[in-house]
Scaffold this motif. Structure first.
Motif, PDB file in Angstrom:
ATOM      1  N   VAL A 210      46.032 121.671  27.190  1.00  0.00           N
ATOM      2  CA  VAL A 210      46.897 121.169  26.142  1.00  0.00           C
ATOM      3  C   VAL A 210      48.088 122.013  25.886  1.00  0.00           C
ATOM      4  O   VAL A 210      47.815 123.182  25.695  1.00  0.00           O
ATOM      5  N   GLU A 211      49.196 121.557  26.222  1.00  0.00           N
ATOM      6  CA  GLU A 211      50.299 122.301  26.500  1.00  0.00           C
ATOM      7  C   GLU A 211      50.826 122.833  24.922  1.00  0.00           C
ATOM      8  O   GLU A 211      50.501 122.344  24.077  1.00  0.00           O
ATOM      9  N   THR A 212      51.458 124.205  25.172  1.00  0.00           N
ATOM     10  CA  THR A 212      51.743 124.728  23.783  1.00  0.00           C
ATOM     11  C   THR A 212      52.773 123.953  22.895  1.00  0.00           C
ATOM     12  O   THR A 212      52.893 124.294  21.744  1.00  0.00           O
ATOM     13  N   SER A 219      47.809 126.314  12.037  1.00  0.00           N
ATOM     14  CA  SER A 219      47.183 127.060  13.241  1.00  0.00           C
ATOM     15  C   SER A 219      48.295 127.945  13.954  1.00  0.00           C
ATOM     16  O   SER A 219      47.880 128.956  14.480  1.00  0.00           O
ATOM     17  N   LEU A 220      49.313 127.266  14.388  1.00  0.00           N
ATOM     18  CA  LEU A 220      50.305 127.906  14.924  1.00  0.00           C
ATOM     19  C   LEU A 220      50.789 129.130  14.271  1.00  0.00           C
ATOM     20  O   LEU A 220      51.130 130.236  14.796  1.00  0.00           O
ATOM     21  N   THR A 221      51.080 128.877  12.963  1.00  0.00           N
ATOM     22  CA  THR A 221      51.531 129.977  12.225  1.00  0.00           C
ATOM     23  C   THR A 221      50.680 131.274  12.296  1.00  0.00           C
ATOM     24  O   THR A 221      50.933 132.432  12.421  1.00  0.00           O
ATOM     25  N   PHE A 222      49.452 130.964  12.119  1.00  0.00           N
ATOM     26  CA  PHE A 222      48.714 132.001  12.277  1.00  0.00           C
ATOM     27  C   PHE A 222      48.688 132.603  13.870  1.00  0.00           C
ATOM     28  O   PHE A 222      48.419 133.875  13.827  1.00  0.00           O
ATOM     29  N   ILE A 223      48.693 131.719  14.745  1.00  0.00           N
ATOM     30  CA  ILE A 223      48.614 132.483  15.962  1.00  0.00           C
ATOM     31  C   ILE A 223      49.819 133.412  16.278  1.00  0.00           C
ATOM     32  O   ILE A 223      49.831 134.367  16.822  1.00  0.00           O
ATOM     33  N   VAL A 224      50.846 132.616  15.880  1.00  0.00           N
ATOM     34  CA  VAL A 224      52.068 133.554  16.081  1.00  0.00           C
ATOM     35  C   VAL A 224      52.312 134.668  15.234  1.00  0.00           C
ATOM     36  O   VAL A 224      52.409 135.744  15.774  1.00  0.00           O
ATOM     37  N   SER A 225      51.878 134.759  13.927  1.00  0.00           N
ATOM     38  CA  SER A 225      51.759 135.779  13.138  1.00  0.00           C
ATOM     39  C   SER A 225      50.995 136.772  13.713  1.00  0.00           C
ATOM     40  O   SER A 225      51.190 138.052  13.705  1.00  0.00           O
ATOM     41  N   LYS A 289      56.753 128.804  26.769  1.00  0.00           N
ATOM     42  CA  LYS A 289      57.878 129.062  25.587  1.00  0.00           C
ATOM     43  C   LYS A 289      56.897 129.814  24.362  1.00  0.00           C
ATOM     44  O   LYS A 289      57.635 130.799  23.850  1.00  0.00           O
ATOM     45  N   LEU A 290      55.761 129.577  24.072  1.00  0.00           N
ATOM     46  CA  LEU A 290      55.186 130.219  22.976  1.00  0.00           C
ATOM     47  C   LEU A 290      55.094 131.611  23.241  1.00  0.00           C
ATOM     48  O   LEU A 290      55.428 132.425  22.495  1.00  0.00           O
ATOM     49  N   VAL A 291      54.798 132.178  24.561  1.00  0.00           N
ATOM     50  CA  VAL A 291      54.675 133.363  24.786  1.00  0.00           C
ATOM     51  C   VAL A 291      56.130 134.161  24.684  1.00  0.00           C
ATOM     52  O   VAL A 291      56.167 135.427  24.115  1.00  0.00           O
ATOM     53  N   ARG A 292      57.117 133.495  25.118  1.00  0.00           N
ATOM     54  CA  ARG A 292      58.518 134.023  24.822  1.00  0.00           C
ATOM     55  C   ARG A 292      58.968 134.295  23.627  1.00  0.00           C
ATOM     56  O   ARG A 292      59.207 135.179  23.264  1.00  0.00           O
ATOM     57  N   VAL A 293      58.502 133.251  22.703  1.00  0.00           N
ATOM     58  CA  VAL A 293      58.771 133.348  21.244  1.00  0.00           C
ATOM     59  C   VAL A 293      58.156 134.528  20.706  1.00  0.00           C
ATOM     60  O   VAL A 293      58.341 135.491  19.993  1.00  0.00           O
ATOM     61  N   ILE A 294      56.575 134.701  21.055  1.00  0.00           N
ATOM     62  CA  ILE A 294      55.994 135.933  20.538  1.00  0.00           C
ATOM     63  C   ILE A 294      56.535 137.104  20.835  1.00  0.00           C
ATOM     64  O   ILE A 294      56.404 137.895  20.137  1.00  0.00           O
ATOM     65  N   ILE A 295      56.963 137.090  22.130  1.00  0.00           N
ATOM     66  CA  ILE A 295      57.517 138.426  22.693  1.00  0.00           C
ATOM     67  C   ILE A 295      58.683 138.708  21.921  1.00  0.00           C
ATOM     68  O   ILE A 295      59.047 139.755  21.356  1.00  0.00           O
ATOM     69  N   ALA A 296      59.520 137.514  21.754  1.00  0.00           N
ATOM     70  CA  ALA A 296      60.843 137.850  21.074  1.00  0.00           C
ATOM     71  C   ALA A 296      60.803 138.272  19.474  1.00  0.00           C
ATOM     72  O   ALA A 296      61.491 139.489  19.198  1.00  0.00           O
ATOM     73  N   ILE A 297      59.651 137.752  18.955  1.00  0.00           N
ATOM     74  CA  ILE A 297      59.455 138.163  17.261  1.00  0.00           C
ATOM     75  C   ILE A 297      58.901 139.554  17.422  1.00  0.00           C
ATOM     76  O   ILE A 297      59.422 140.235  16.530  1.00  0.00           O
ATOM     77  N   SER A 298      57.978 139.693  18.322  1.00  0.00           N
ATOM     78  CA  SER A 298      57.476 141.095  18.355  1.00  0.00           C
ATOM     79  C   SER A 298      58.435 142.179  18.548  1.00  0.00           C
ATOM     80  O   SER A 298      58.414 143.102  17.587  1.00  0.00           O
ATOM     81  N   LEU A 299      59.428 141.885  19.475  1.00  0.00           N
ATOM     82  CA  LEU A 299      60.344 143.161  19.745  1.00  0.00           C
ATOM     83  C   LEU A 299      61.340 143.327  18.686  1.00  0.00           C
ATOM     84  O   LEU A 299      61.783 144.297  18.065  1.00  0.00           O
ATOM     85  N   GLU A 372      55.370 124.743  13.199  1.00  0.00           N
ATOM     86  CA  GLU A 372      54.441 125.368  12.678  1.00  0.00           C
ATOM     87  C   GLU A 372      54.360 124.716  11.263  1.00  0.00           C
ATOM     88  O   GLU A 372      55.094 123.644  11.290  1.00  0.00           O
ATOM     89  N   ILE A 373      53.858 125.112  10.305  1.00  0.00           N
ATOM     90  CA  ILE A 373      53.563 124.299   9.027  1.00  0.00           C
ATOM     91  C   ILE A 373      54.809 123.848   8.218  1.00  0.00           C
ATOM     92  O   ILE A 373      54.809 122.554   8.266  1.00  0.00           O
ATOM     93  N   VAL A 374      55.677 124.606   8.540  1.00  0.00           N
ATOM     94  CA  VAL A 374      56.998 124.136   7.655  1.00  0.00           C
ATOM     95  C   VAL A 374      57.789 123.219   8.415  1.00  0.00           C
ATOM     96  O   VAL A 374      58.376 122.129   8.146  1.00  0.00           O
ATOM     97  N   GLY A 375      57.595 123.482  10.177  1.00  0.00           N
ATOM     98  CA  GLY A 375      58.200 122.413  11.021  1.00  0.00           C
ATOM     99  C   GLY A 375      57.579 121.150  10.872  1.00  0.00           C
ATOM    100  O   GLY A 375      58.271 120.278  10.950  1.00  0.00           O
ATOM    101  N   MET A 376      56.093 121.002  10.790  1.00  0.00           N
ATOM    102  CA  MET A 376      55.425 119.766  10.703  1.00  0.00           C
ATOM    103  C   MET A 376      55.799 119.069   9.368  1.00  0.00           C
ATOM    104  O   MET A 376      55.917 117.850   9.397  1.00  0.00           O
ATOM    105  N   LEU A 377      56.248 119.806   8.219  1.00  0.00           N
ATOM    106  CA  LEU A 377      56.585 119.318   7.072  1.00  0.00           C
ATOM    107  C   LEU A 377      57.815 118.427   7.326  1.00  0.00           C
ATOM    108  O   LEU A 377      58.207 117.341   6.788  1.00  0.00           O
ATOM    109  N   ASN A 378      58.860 119.301   7.774  1.00  0.00           N
ATOM    110  CA  ASN A 378      60.068 118.436   8.116  1.00  0.00           C
ATOM    111  C   ASN A 378      60.047 117.441   8.940  1.00  0.00           C
ATOM    112  O   ASN A 378      60.564 116.235   8.666  1.00  0.00           O
TER     113      ASN A 378
END
Lengths: 423, 244
Positions: A210-212, A219-225, A289-299, A372-378
């Motif tokens: 399943v592509e990211t 669930s994505l909110t949790f994974i990223v956080s 993409k998800l990995v890049r985002v997680i690295i970016a937010i972490s840094l 993630e959750i707010v994105g899905m809401l939108n």
């Protein structure tokens, strides 16, 4: 106030005054309550203006009457001391009580009484209140994003496993206790990564890939956080130490790194991570993409964590360094056993603050197309079949985020108490 | 006469432009007890902090137990492990219990097994009479008890030399005695000690030599009896007349 002296109670007629006062206050509150909940005005025979102000006047008089010093009744003294010290405070107290009473009915009616939860379509929502049907129908998407329905057990399973593994620390065995730090800092994140990589992403062991891009929702909110919290903390710690290092190269690199990431907005960082970053990579190099985002937010968050931890390091007296050095400890032993435990304990509130901000920043990943959750809401609110229910969605998201953040904040308070050894 | 365990030759130290120590020469033999006194700002604390290189000196040489103090961190750590130090502000680790304060360095620096380190720590705590407080945290102890724990912590490294940097200056008067008693016991056991202090009673009781410092220089260095009976320099006489 001299002319009001005949109203001054003393200890002899205390009961009389107390009952009269409480009666008057009750009348005032009853009037407002009836007005607010049942739309009836028991003082309608009076002129409009007086009828409007009457509860306030009666209540103030009532509070004035029960303002008995040293009455000997504990609750009454407490009340007088805190919210009924003089007429002005009494009026403010009443106004706040009235405002609360006034705001309950519209709140209740929107949330529960006039709200709809039955039905499967927009047409079911006929009431004036909230349309919880919308949330009900979309709940699956809000939690799992675009993840295929029949594969959602994989997300459930991995989350249950991760939560279960997080409680290993509660096993009261001396043998295990030695390795707990190692477990939480190194082993647990690796297990989490492997679980999420193989179970949620799939692609091996006969599990469908399943592509990211399809991941999403809560669930994505949790994974990223989760991953950002785990990664940004050690990186931030090393940056904080680096910034205070005696070695100029290490110090300047740390300062440069911290100031760079603190100086750019998160949204540009995310945008660059998804659009610009791949341009610098070799053609055949692929990074999700998800990995890049997680690295970016972490840094990004690591730079903030670093400054918070540096504050803790600076708060420690120099004597602690001297004492550790005088016992023959080198740089790392000194920091691991003496300096960092104390500094980190000091900055628990600051770290909690940064972590809460991180969790609430996760919705920004919509700029790279991750919902993630707010994105899905939108996404859901622009669905033609469900136009006009943005309010319900945002209230729902607010409640979810509040629960997550409140739990984190409570946990940080507990940590503070747990590690409090100096009194 | 044996070789000196500490040998300082022509040592100079500056804080920025300000010279705190001027041309210090000092030799300390094994098992000797030296008391360093002098007015505040005279460089006494800086001198003993230089001996385990908590401060760097800029000129001259310091040789401790046959090893010269240089930039080499391995040497410095080795020397610090055999030079114990007690501070004015105790500097116990507030996040660790008294016992853990004592066992931390033996376990992680000397690689001593935990059991052995705990036995040693209890023995040292017994010596300074606070073994019953072993499970408490520093914040729960009185100043005197904390300072005695600090002495025990330093002794757990089984040092060859003990440095005391005004160990009683931050204590209430009634607690000074309990700390001094612990130090006297230590002196009688034959430890090499350098003590910066204003407690002249202690100096008279245990010191072999007294050093008087002023403005970064060693003004006078004499046997204890000699020092108190007939001090040579006027500066020393003035100081003694004020402090005694």
């Amino acid at each position: 106030m001299n002319k009001l002296n005949f109203l001054r109670p003393n200890i002899e007629n205390l009961n009389t005054y107390l009952y009269v006062g409480i009666f008057l206050i009750s009348i005032a509150i009853l009037d407002v309550t009836l007005n607010s909940f049942f739309n009836t005005n028991i003082t309608s025979f009076l002129p409009n203006f007086i009828s409007f102000l009457l509860p306030l006047i009666i209540g103030t008089v009532g509070l004035h009457i029960i303002r008995i010093e040293f009455s000997g009744i504990k609750n009454l003294d407490l009340l007088n001391k805190n919210i009924n010290t003089n007429t002005f405070n009494a009026v403010l107290t009443l106004l706040i009580i009235f405002a609360v009473i006034k705001s309950i009915p519209p709140f209740l009616s929107w949330f529960i009484i006039d709200a709809t939860i039955s039905g499967d379509t927009k047409e079911a929502c006929t009431g004036t209140g909230a349309c919880w049907t919308y949330i009900k129908i979309w709940l699956n998407r809000f939690i799992y994003g675009m993840y295929p329905n029949e594969l959602q057990w994989r997300i459930n399973l991995s989350f249950i496993a991760l939560i279960g593994l997080a409680f290993v620390g509660l096993i009261p065995s001396e043998k295990i206790k030695k390795f707990l730090t190692l477990y939480y800092v190194v082993i647990y994140p690796i297990i989490a990564f492997v679980l999420i990589y193989y179970l949620i992403s799939g692609g091996a062991f006969g599990l469908e890939w399943v592509e990211t891009g399809a991941w999403g929702g809560l669930s994505l909110t949790f994974i990223v956080s989760f991953f950002c919290l785990i990664f940004c903390f050690p990186v931030g710690m090393f940056l904080a130490l680096g910034r205070r290092s005696d070695l100029p190269t290490v110090r300047y690199i740390s300062v440069g790194f911290i100031e760079f990431w603190r100086g750019v907005p998160l949204i540009t960082v995310l945008f660059m991570s998804s659009v610009m970053f791949p341009m610098f990579l070799p053609e055949d190099f692929f990074m999700d993409k998800l990995v890049r985002v997680i690295i970016a937010i972490s840094l990004f968050e690591a730079a903030y964590v670093a400054e918070v931890i540096r504050g803790g390091l600076q708060a420690l007296p120099r004597g602690q360094y001297d004492a550790a050095k005088s016992l023959g400890m080198g740089y790392w032993k000194m920091h691991i056993f003496v300096i960092l435990p104390q500094a980190l304990k000091l900055v628990i509130p600051g770290i909690a603050n940064t972590f809460l901000a991180l969790v609430k920043d996760t919705p920004l990943i919509f700029v790279v197309g991750l919902l993630e959750i707010v994105g899905m809401l939108n996404l859901a609110k622009t669905n033609p079949k469900w136009l006009g229910y943005a309010m319900e969605g945002y209230v729902f998201a607010a409640i979810i985020f509040w629960i997550i953040c409140y739990a984190m904040s409570k946990y940080s308070y507990n940590l503070e108490i747990k590690y409090k050894t100096d009194r | 006469m044996s070789d000196p365990i500490i040998k300082i030759e022509g040592m100079n130290k500056w804080f920025g432009d300000f010279q705190v120590l001027k041309d210090i020469h000092l030799e300390v033999e094994k098992n000797k007890k030296i008391v360093v006194c002098g007015p505040s700002g005279s460089g006494k604390s800086t001198l003993i902090r230089c001996i385990n290189r908590l401060e760097e000196h800029q000129k001259g040489t310091i040789i401790v137990d046959g090893t010269e103090l240089t930039e080499n961190t391995k040497n410095i750590e080795a020397i610090r492990a055999e030079v114990g130090m007690v501070f004015q502000q105790f500097n116990l680790f507030p996040h660790l219990s008294i016992l853990d304060n004592c066992t931390l360095a033996p376990i992680w620096v000397k690689k001593m097994p935990k059991k052995e380190a705990e036995e040693l720590a209890m023995k040292q705590l017994e010596q300074v009479q606070i073994s019953d407080q072993a499970q408490k945290f520093p914040g729960q102890l009185s100043g005197g008890q904390q300072q005695r724990c600090a002495i025990a912590r330093a002794l757990c490294m089984e040092p060859k030399i003990m440095l005391f940097d005004e160990p009683t200056s931050a204590l209430d008067p009634e607690m000074i005695k309990e700390v001094l008693d612990a130090m006297v016991n230590l002196a009688k056991a034959g430890m090499t000690m350098i003590v910066v202090t204003h407690e002249m009673g202690f100096a008279k009781e245990v010191a072999d030599e007294v050093i008087f410092m002023d403005e970064g220089m060693i003004v006078e260095k004499a046997d204890t009896k000699e020092f108190f009976a007939n001090p040579k320099s006027d500066r020393t006489k003035l100081f003694l007349s004020q402090i005694l």
